[in-house]
Design a protein around this motif. Sequence first.
Motif, mmCIF file in Angstrom:
data_model
loop_
_atom_site.group_PDB
_atom_site.id
_atom_site.type_symbol
_atom_site.label_atom_id
_atom_site.label_comp_id
_atom_site.label_asym_id
_atom_site.label_seq_id
_atom_site.Cartn_x
_atom_site.Cartn_y
_atom_site.Cartn_z
ATOM 1 N N PRO A 147 3.700 33.923 12.262
ATOM 2 C CA PRO A 147 3.017 35.118 12.773
ATOM 3 C C PRO A 147 3.214 35.268 14.276
ATOM 4 C CG PRO A 147 1.452 33.335 12.502
ATOM 5 C CD PRO A 147 2.763 32.831 11.967
ATOM 6 N N PRO A 148 3.067 36.472 14.796
ATOM 7 C CA PRO A 148 3.163 36.653 16.244
ATOM 8 C C PRO A 148 1.942 36.053 16.941
ATOM 9 C CG PRO A 148 2.447 38.684 15.221
ATOM 10 C CD PRO A 148 2.775 37.733 14.104
ATOM 11 N N THR A 149 2.128 35.597 18.162
ATOM 12 C CA THR A 149 1.012 35.126 18.978
ATOM 13 C C THR A 149 0.595 36.236 19.936
ATOM 14 O OG1 THR A 149 2.418 34.285 20.742
ATOM 15 C CG2 THR A 149 1.954 32.789 18.880
ATOM 16 N N ILE B 109 2.886 39.325 21.689
ATOM 17 C CA ILE B 109 2.532 40.745 21.755
ATOM 18 C C ILE B 109 2.492 41.217 23.205
ATOM 19 C CG2 ILE B 109 0.637 42.371 21.352
ATOM 20 C CD1 ILE B 109 0.123 40.890 18.707
ATOM 21 N N ALA B 110 1.919 40.392 24.085
ATOM 22 C CA ALA B 110 1.860 40.765 25.502
ATOM 23 C C ALA B 110 3.264 40.930 26.084
ATOM 24 C CB ALA B 110 1.074 39.719 26.285
ATOM 25 N N ALA C 285 1.044 50.687 29.484
ATOM 26 C CA ALA C 285 0.168 50.433 30.629
ATOM 27 C C ALA C 285 -0.652 49.172 30.370
ATOM 28 C CB ALA C 285 -0.748 51.627 30.859
ATOM 29 N N ARG C 286 -0.943 48.411 31.447
ATOM 30 C CA ARG C 286 -1.612 47.122 31.272
ATOM 31 C C ARG C 286 -2.933 47.243 30.524
ATOM 32 N NH1 ARG C 286 -0.454 42.634 34.099
ATOM 33 N NH2 ARG C 286 -2.665 42.145 34.366
ATOM 34 N N TYR C 287 -3.672 48.332 30.770
ATOM 35 C CA TYR C 287 -4.988 48.459 30.129
ATOM 36 C C TYR C 287 -4.881 48.744 28.624
ATOM 37 C CZ TYR C 287 -4.585 53.614 30.402
ATOM 38 O OH TYR C 287 -4.184 54.920 30.262
ATOM 39 N N LYS C 288 -3.672 49.083 28.137
ATOM 40 C CA LYS C 288 -3.482 49.346 26.700
ATOM 41 C C LYS C 288 -2.987 48.118 25.929
ATOM 42 C CE LYS C 288 -2.199 54.193 27.505
ATOM 43 N NZ LYS C 288 -1.120 55.199 27.333
ATOM 44 N N VAL C 289 -2.710 47.023 26.619
ATOM 45 C CA VAL C 289 -2.168 45.829 25.962
ATOM 46 C C VAL C 289 -3.306 45.073 25.260
ATOM 47 C CG1 VAL C 289 -0.972 43.647 26.291
ATOM 48 C CG2 VAL C 289 -0.328 45.650 27.660
ATOM 49 N N PRO C 290 -3.186 44.778 23.962
ATOM 50 C CA PRO C 290 -4.244 44.045 23.259
ATOM 51 C C PRO C 290 -4.530 42.703 23.931
ATOM 52 C CG PRO C 290 -2.704 44.972 21.686
ATOM 53 C CD PRO C 290 -2.098 45.172 23.046
ATOM 54 N N ARG C 291 -5.797 42.403 24.072
ATOM 55 C CA ARG C 291 -6.216 41.124 24.666
ATOM 56 C C ARG C 291 -6.717 40.160 23.595
ATOM 57 N NH1 ARG C 291 -4.813 44.306 28.364
ATOM 58 N NH2 ARG C 291 -5.080 43.814 30.577
ATOM 59 N N ARG C 292 -6.869 40.650 22.364
ATOM 60 C CA ARG C 292 -7.353 39.804 21.276
ATOM 61 C C ARG C 292 -6.520 40.073 20.025
ATOM 62 N NH1 ARG C 292 -13.864 40.601 22.513
ATOM 63 N NH2 ARG C 292 -13.658 40.182 24.759
ATOM 64 N N LEU C 293 -6.453 39.064 19.168
ATOM 65 C CA LEU C 293 -5.566 39.134 18.015
ATOM 66 C C LEU C 293 -6.214 38.467 16.808
ATOM 67 C CD1 LEU C 293 -2.661 39.595 16.785
ATOM 68 C CD2 LEU C 293 -2.098 37.309 17.663
ATOM 69 N N ARG C 294 -6.091 39.118 15.654
ATOM 70 C CA ARG C 294 -6.467 38.510 14.376
ATOM 71 C C ARG C 294 -5.269 38.609 13.442
ATOM 72 N NH1 ARG C 294 -11.469 41.011 11.516
ATOM 73 N NH2 ARG C 294 -11.390 39.098 10.277
ATOM 74 N N ILE C 295 -4.917 37.514 12.802
ATOM 75 C CA ILE C 295 -3.850 37.506 11.806
ATOM 76 C C ILE C 295 -4.508 37.564 10.432
ATOM 77 C CG2 ILE C 295 -1.906 36.227 10.846
ATOM 78 C CD1 ILE C 295 -1.408 37.267 13.669
ATOM 79 N N LEU C 296 -4.127 38.540 9.620
ATOM 80 C CA LEU C 296 -4.744 38.766 8.309
ATOM 81 C C LEU C 296 -3.684 38.814 7.213
ATOM 82 C CD1 LEU C 296 -7.201 41.634 9.331
ATOM 83 C CD2 LEU C 296 -7.793 39.229 9.000
ATOM 84 N N ARG C 297 -4.106 38.549 5.989
ATOM 85 C CA ARG C 297 -3.214 38.709 4.839
ATOM 86 C C ARG C 297 -3.205 40.145 4.355
ATOM 87 N NH1 ARG C 297 -4.976 34.071 0.724
ATOM 88 N NH2 ARG C 297 -7.002 34.864 1.391
ATOM 89 N N ASP C 298 -4.339 40.831 4.482
ATOM 90 C CA ASP C 298 -4.428 42.245 4.108
ATOM 91 C C ASP C 298 -5.591 42.864 4.856
ATOM 92 O OD1 ASP C 298 -6.725 41.373 2.681
ATOM 93 O OD2 ASP C 298 -5.501 40.992 0.915
ATOM 94 N N PHE C 299 -5.690 44.193 4.769
ATOM 95 C CA PHE C 299 -6.758 44.921 5.437
ATOM 96 C C PHE C 299 -7.811 45.346 4.418
ATOM 97 C CE2 PHE C 299 -3.195 46.429 8.389
ATOM 98 C CZ PHE C 299 -3.468 45.440 9.334
#
Length: 535
Positions: free
Chosen positions: A487-489, A493-494, A502-516
């Motif tokens: 999976p990506p870290t 992603i950063a 833009a820097r303020y649009k870059v995700p700062r948190r991440l969850r890896i899931l099998r499905d939604f």
Amino acid sequence: MTDLSYAHGVSGTPLLGDTIGRNLDRAIALYGEREALVDVASGRRWTYAQFGASVGELARALLASGVAKGDRVGIWAVNCPEWVLVQYATARIGAIMVNINPAYRAHELAYVLKQAGISMLFASQEHKGSDYRALVEQARPECPALRSVHYIGDESWDGLVSRAEEVTADQLLLRKAELTCDDPVNIQYTSGTTGFPKGATLSHHNILNNAYFVGESIAYTERDRICVPVPFYHCFGMVMGNLAATSHGACVVIPAPSFDAAATLRTVSEERCTSLYGVPTMFIAELNLPDFASYDLSSLRTGIMAGSPCPVEVMKRVVAEMNMAEVSICYGMTETSPVSTQTRRDDDLERRTGTVGRVIPHVEVKVVDPATGVTLPRGEAGELCTRGYSVMLGYWDERERTAEVIDAGRWMHTGDLAVLREDGYVQVVGRIKDMIIRGGENIYPREIEEFLYAHPKIADVQVVGVPDEKYGEEILACVIPRDPADPPTLDDIAAFCRDRLARYKVPRRLRILRDFPMTVSGKVRKVELREGYGE
């Protein structure tokens, strides 16, 4: 001077003034020997003549059972031919069919039965471990108006249909003569993500015209065969699927009772379907099948992707790898029957992948400041509003909730943030309620999602805002990886976003899931992604 964000679907083709029954009669007369309905699971098939006879038989049975004009008849079932028969039979006699989500449990079922005043219910017997009989019995004590329940595929269905002989064809004609196109014909309950679900009440005029013009936009004729894996209980299935087909003499093909990616592609191949429907998650599942390349999709010409934002990268693969060169994106909501904008067959790839199309015939759209209601200049983001024949009659028995979304000018306020471009095409940038406000910056999740779909390690992604002490909200990317073992870290992603977002649009948190977490109609439940953060 910049034009305002207003557009009107001017058309030389007049609106239909038919009821659904009269429109079906016309199709039967023109295309009687052509196939109208195919159910792959059971192997059953109907020509238009046979379908008309079956619809007429059930309509007469409903009359014999005392169903009056305006009575509410519920349908709580997965996709099957009987669902379609109930849809057209109730329309023939002026009853109001109430669509009930097959995923509902007893308390949700009881709410809809009671709120709509349903007097007759059609239901599946069971599906995926749900015992519909038991759930009905749990709900029934709270629903005094419910007189009878008929289960599809058993003696209660057969017993009802056998009553058709008690009513003559002339008696059915008398009832049909009482109906007008402005009569309510359908109640569809919204998902109810805030509070109890609301019953959007739709007329013959609403849904028949919407179906007809959507079908016209992708050039449907009697030669088309439409694979419909989306649920009938939703507008996508019963309006854009069933009614778009019968208003053009086309054939509806049901691949399975509920969505199955392999069954869908197998059906397209074996039934030589020319059109395929789906929400983006369905197309993603089909494209990601290990044996995807083995299916013969050469018969496909067109189709519709709708129901939630359509990722650009997914759309490109559908066009290139599924032979759907004329695929269309539709945008709308249940309350607008459902479609308000649609891409056209001859649109270039940018318009078909970067927008939700132009306003459809006989409909108006505008983009307004959500706070003031003032129409904005083109190119500015605001709330998308729509007006015209497609706007619902209202929420069933709920005037106050209707007034919250339909203003004095009969504009439906969608709750969606959109931009009306100078070329008349609409870009939906998110939901007002989904907009992330991080340190005073307005961030639209859709923009970030579209960007991250191009990441080589990401199969699917949803972006939501989660609480943050410093910024108020922070950006969380919920990711389904292409390879679960790699999976990506967050650093991946950063790095991918660096210098391109833009820097303020870059995700700062991440969850890896099998499905939604999903609704039955294939929409991602973002509220659950937000609530599940930190688990």
